[in-house]
Write an enzyme that holds these catalytic residues in place. Sequence first.
Site, PDB file in Angstrom:
ATOM      1  N   GLY A  13       0.445   5.901  -2.316  1.00  0.00           N
ATOM      2  CA  GLY A  13      -0.056   6.168  -1.102  1.00  0.00           C
ATOM      3  C   GLY A  13       0.258   7.567  -0.526  1.00  0.00           C
ATOM      4  O   GLY A  13       0.488   7.964   0.509  1.00  0.00           O
ATOM      5  N   ARG A  16      -2.282  10.247   2.483  1.00  0.00           N
ATOM      6  CA  ARG A  16      -2.460  10.341   3.955  1.00  0.00           C
ATOM      7  C   ARG A  16      -1.288  10.037   4.642  1.00  0.00           C
ATOM      8  O   ARG A  16      -0.458   9.541   4.041  1.00  0.00           O
ATOM      9  CB  ARG A  16      -3.597   9.511   4.162  1.00  0.00           C
ATOM     10  N   ASN A  91       5.312   3.967  -1.349  1.00  0.00           N
ATOM     11  CA  ASN A  91       4.784   3.999   0.033  1.00  0.00           C
ATOM     12  C   ASN A  91       3.404   3.249   0.500  1.00  0.00           C
ATOM     13  O   ASN A  91       3.177   3.070   1.501  1.00  0.00           O
ATOM     14  CB  ASN A  91       4.745   5.669   0.536  1.00  0.00           C
ATOM     15  N   SER A 143       9.347  -0.654   7.436  1.00  0.00           N
ATOM     16  CA  SER A 143       8.891  -0.539   8.828  1.00  0.00           C
ATOM     17  C   SER A 143       9.797  -1.123  10.038  1.00  0.00           C
ATOM     18  O   SER A 143      10.364  -2.097   9.629  1.00  0.00           O
ATOM     19  CB  SER A 143       7.380  -1.283   9.125  1.00  0.00           C
ATOM     20  N   TYR A 156       2.312  -8.792   7.864  1.00  0.00           N
ATOM     21  CA  TYR A 156       2.823  -7.362   7.688  1.00  0.00           C
ATOM     22  C   TYR A 156       4.167  -7.303   7.791  1.00  0.00           C
ATOM     23  O   TYR A 156       4.971  -6.699   7.242  1.00  0.00           O
ATOM     24  CB  TYR A 156       2.107  -6.402   8.539  1.00  0.00           C
ATOM     25  N   ALA A 158       6.409  -9.693   7.424  1.00  0.00           N
ATOM     26  CA  ALA A 158       7.053 -10.242   6.326  1.00  0.00           C
ATOM     27  C   ALA A 158       6.969  -9.413   5.202  1.00  0.00           C
ATOM     28  O   ALA A 158       8.107  -9.536   4.437  1.00  0.00           O
ATOM     29  CB  ALA A 158       6.145 -11.567   6.218  1.00  0.00           C
ATOM     30  N   ILE A 189       4.548   6.022  14.333  1.00  0.00           N
ATOM     31  CA  ILE A 189       4.580   7.280  13.989  1.00  0.00           C
ATOM     32  C   ILE A 189       3.327   7.634  14.027  1.00  0.00           C
ATOM     33  O   ILE A 189       2.268   6.741  13.958  1.00  0.00           O
ATOM     34  CB  ILE A 189       4.945   7.223  12.294  1.00  0.00           C
TER      35      ILE A 189
END
Length: 248
Positions: A13, A16, A91, A143, A156, A158, A189
């Site tokens: 990832g 970006r 990532n 996160s 997300y 989990a 972020i």
Amino acid sequence: MFGLQGRVAVVTGGSRGIGRACSIALADRGAHVVVCFAAREDAAAEVVESIRGKGGSAEARRVDVASAEQVEETFSAITKERGKLDILVSNAGVAADNLLLRVRQDDLDKVLGPNVAGAIWTAKSAVRSMMRARWGRIVFMSSVVGQMGNPGQAVYAASKSALFGLTKTLAKEYGSRGITVNAVAPGFIETEMTASMPQQAKDHLIAATPLGRYGRVEDVASAVVYLVSEEAGFVTGQVLAVNGGLYT
């Protein structure tokens, strides 16, 4: 300090947002960076061009991290061509937000594939080279949502919580081989994802963050640079929060 000269780093990832910032930061410290992407070849090419334009070393490779076969082929090729693979920044990830009662099978497949299976497959493939060298650094991008929860993000959250258990387990499995495994848990972020949020939600999050601002992708990248450096050689199995005090 925090020099990475001669290291080979893979950032999934990496084209970006946080991944892009990590790719650039690692290259700035001297690493050869493999910018892995799933779809945005143009964005990955731009990252590589930016790194090379400053005298750094980088390349781009397309890989679906949810595919064990693709990951193994890609990582084997990198190791063969470069002679080693020192650093993995896992990532790549996606979100599919829904309240629990609206969650569908498609949501699970979309999120758990790259976010959880992808982390496992990339770590599995990277560890082989690291074990031979008896040195390695793995960083999973989790996160703050995985730590504190957030309404509408059950799947997300989990997926990001799963990375904590993976981090601690792999740290114990491979510490004797000189491999450290850690996670970074960013807060909110400034990225494309947060840019699309309603202004009211943004204001609420900033008010809830003691430092009074969104984080920058560079804030996260700096934490990653530390964790993959020699200076962090006695840090493993940890979750480093980069959240401005949003969750403590």
